[in-house]
Design a protein around this motif. Structure first.
Motif, mmCIF file in Angstrom:
data_model
loop_
_atom_site.group_PDB
_atom_site.id
_atom_site.type_symbol
_atom_site.label_atom_id
_atom_site.label_comp_id
_atom_site.label_asym_id
_atom_site.label_seq_id
_atom_site.Cartn_x
_atom_site.Cartn_y
_atom_site.Cartn_z
ATOM 1 N N PHE A 27 -55.583 -21.875 -65.838
ATOM 2 C CA PHE A 27 -55.419 -22.807 -66.958
ATOM 3 C C PHE A 27 -55.341 -22.083 -68.296
ATOM 4 N N GLN A 28 -56.042 -20.981 -68.438
ATOM 5 C CA GLN A 28 -56.064 -20.278 -69.724
ATOM 6 C C GLN A 28 -54.687 -19.768 -70.141
ATOM 7 N N TYR A 29 -53.739 -19.656 -69.213
ATOM 8 C CA TYR A 29 -52.394 -19.174 -69.532
ATOM 9 C C TYR A 29 -51.351 -20.293 -69.622
ATOM 10 N N LEU A 30 -51.773 -21.511 -69.372
ATOM 11 C CA LEU A 30 -50.843 -22.642 -69.347
ATOM 12 C C LEU A 30 -50.103 -22.810 -70.673
ATOM 13 N N HIS A 31 -50.791 -22.537 -71.774
ATOM 14 C CA HIS A 31 -50.162 -22.715 -73.090
ATOM 15 C C HIS A 31 -48.937 -21.827 -73.284
ATOM 16 N N GLU A 32 -48.833 -20.737 -72.515
ATOM 17 C CA GLU A 32 -47.656 -19.880 -72.616
ATOM 18 C C GLU A 32 -46.420 -20.545 -71.998
ATOM 19 N N PHE A 33 -46.635 -21.426 -71.019
ATOM 20 C CA PHE A 33 -45.539 -22.196 -70.448
ATOM 21 C C PHE A 33 -45.268 -23.438 -71.283
ATOM 22 N N LEU A 34 -46.349 -24.136 -71.621
ATOM 23 C CA LEU A 34 -46.248 -25.427 -72.300
ATOM 24 C C LEU A 34 -47.154 -25.446 -73.529
ATOM 25 N N PRO A 35 -46.613 -25.155 -74.698
ATOM 26 C CA PRO A 35 -47.431 -25.072 -75.914
ATOM 27 C C PRO A 35 -47.743 -26.457 -76.503
ATOM 28 N N TRP A 36 -48.350 -27.292 -75.706
ATOM 29 C CA TRP A 36 -48.692 -28.653 -76.115
ATOM 30 C C TRP A 36 -50.143 -28.693 -76.558
ATOM 31 N N ASP A 37 -50.578 -29.884 -76.978
ATOM 32 C CA ASP A 37 -51.999 -30.032 -77.301
ATOM 33 C C ASP A 37 -52.812 -29.967 -76.010
ATOM 34 N N ILE A 38 -54.099 -29.759 -76.154
ATOM 35 C CA ILE A 38 -54.978 -29.521 -74.998
ATOM 36 C C ILE A 38 -54.977 -30.707 -74.023
ATOM 37 N N THR A 39 -54.864 -31.924 -74.537
ATOM 38 C CA THR A 39 -54.863 -33.105 -73.662
ATOM 39 C C THR A 39 -53.667 -33.077 -72.718
ATOM 40 N N ASP A 40 -52.491 -32.794 -73.261
ATOM 41 C CA ASP A 40 -51.301 -32.745 -72.400
ATOM 42 C C ASP A 40 -51.309 -31.531 -71.486
ATOM 43 N N GLN A 41 -51.932 -30.452 -71.900
ATOM 44 C CA GLN A 41 -52.063 -29.295 -71.009
ATOM 45 C C GLN A 41 -52.962 -29.633 -69.824
ATOM 46 N N VAL A 42 -54.043 -30.351 -70.076
ATOM 47 C CA VAL A 42 -54.927 -30.782 -68.980
ATOM 48 C C VAL A 42 -54.169 -31.717 -68.041
ATOM 49 N N ARG A 43 -53.397 -32.634 -68.612
ATOM 50 C CA ARG A 43 -52.596 -33.546 -67.786
ATOM 51 C C ARG A 43 -51.591 -32.771 -66.926
ATOM 52 N N ALA A 44 -50.904 -31.808 -67.537
ATOM 53 C CA ALA A 44 -49.916 -31.018 -66.799
ATOM 54 C C ALA A 44 -50.587 -30.215 -65.688
ATOM 55 N N ASN A 45 -51.739 -29.655 -65.970
ATOM 56 C CA ASN A 45 -52.449 -28.888 -64.954
ATOM 57 C C ASN A 45 -52.889 -29.791 -63.801
ATOM 58 N N ALA A 46 -53.340 -30.993 -64.129
ATOM 59 C CA ALA A 46 -53.755 -31.941 -63.088
ATOM 60 C C ALA A 46 -52.558 -32.396 -62.255
ATOM 61 N N ALA A 47 -51.419 -32.607 -62.897
ATOM 62 C CA ALA A 47 -50.233 -33.103 -62.189
ATOM 63 C C ALA A 47 -49.555 -32.021 -61.362
ATOM 64 N N LEU A 48 -49.573 -30.784 -61.854
ATOM 65 C CA LEU A 48 -48.799 -29.720 -61.212
ATOM 66 C C LEU A 48 -49.647 -28.676 -60.507
ATOM 67 N N GLY A 49 -50.943 -28.722 -60.721
ATOM 68 C CA GLY A 49 -51.835 -27.796 -60.035
ATOM 69 C C GLY A 49 -51.651 -26.338 -60.395
ATOM 70 N N GLY A 50 -51.012 -26.068 -61.518
ATOM 71 C CA GLY A 50 -50.824 -24.680 -61.922
ATOM 72 C C GLY A 50 -49.759 -23.939 -61.123
ATOM 73 N N ILE A 51 -48.932 -24.665 -60.371
ATOM 74 C CA ILE A 51 -47.893 -24.036 -59.560
ATOM 75 C C ILE A 51 -46.780 -23.535 -60.495
ATOM 76 N N PRO A 52 -46.572 -22.211 -60.551
ATOM 77 C CA PRO A 52 -45.593 -21.666 -61.493
ATOM 78 C C PRO A 52 -44.184 -22.266 -61.365
ATOM 79 N N ALA A 53 -43.707 -22.503 -60.152
ATOM 80 C CA ALA A 53 -42.358 -23.064 -59.984
ATOM 81 C C ALA A 53 -42.260 -24.457 -60.589
ATOM 82 N N TYR A 54 -43.315 -25.243 -60.472
ATOM 83 C CA TYR A 54 -43.315 -26.589 -61.056
ATOM 84 C C TYR A 54 -43.392 -26.497 -62.579
ATOM 85 N N LEU A 55 -44.253 -25.630 -63.074
ATOM 86 C CA LEU A 55 -44.389 -25.461 -64.524
ATOM 87 C C LEU A 55 -43.071 -25.013 -65.145
#
Length: 110
Positions: A27-55
Motif C-alpha cells: 500500500f505504501q507504494y500505491l500513490h506512485e500508480f494512483l496519486p489520489w487522496d488517501i480515501t480513494d487509494q484505500v478504495r483502490a487497494n480494497a478493490a484491486l488487492g494491490g495487483i500490479p496488472a489491475y493497477l
C-alpha cells in the motif's frame, strides 16, 4: 489453457525457461500508480488487492469511481473478464458460481 499450451503433449512442452510470480503491491507504494487522496487509494487497494496488472489498467487522471465504471463494471474489459477466468481456473463447474440469484421465495404462495 495452461495445460494445452505447456502440457506434456504440447509442442511447447519444456520450452518455458522462466517465470516470475508477482506479489501484490504494498500500500505504501500505491500513490506512485494512483496519486489520489488517501480515501480513494484505500478504495483502490480494497478493490484491486494491490495487483500490479489491475493497477496498471486504472487511469490516474480519472477518479476512483470512473475507473471502477470503465475497468471493472464494463463487460469485456480486462479486470471484468478476470473474474470469469479465475472461476474457470479454480472450479470444475464454474457456471454454478456465475448464476445471478433470482427473486427470493419465502415459502409464501403466489
Amino acid at each position: 489453457m495452461k495445460s494445452d499450451v505447456l502440457g506434456y503433449q504440447s509442442p511447447l512442452y519444456g520450452r518455458r525457461t522462466g517465470q516470475w510470480k508477482m506479489n501484490p503491491l504494498s500500500f505504501q507504494y500505491l500513490h506512485e500508480f494512483l496519486p489520489w487522496d488517501i480515501t480513494d487509494q484505500v478504495r483502490a487497494n480494497a478493490a484491486l488487492g494491490g495487483i500490479p496488472a489491475y493497477l496498471h489498467k486504472f487511469n490516474r487522471r480519472l477518479n476512483f469511481w470512473k475507473n471502477i465504471s470503465e475497468n471493472i463494471l464494463e463487460k469485456g474489459t480486462y479486470v471484468y473478464s478476470e473474474a470469469e477466468i479465475l472461476l474457470n481456473y479454480e472450479f470444475r463447474e464454474p457456471a454454478n458460481y456465475m448464476v445471478l440469484p433470482g427473486p427470493m421465495h419465502q415459502g409464501k404462495e403466489a
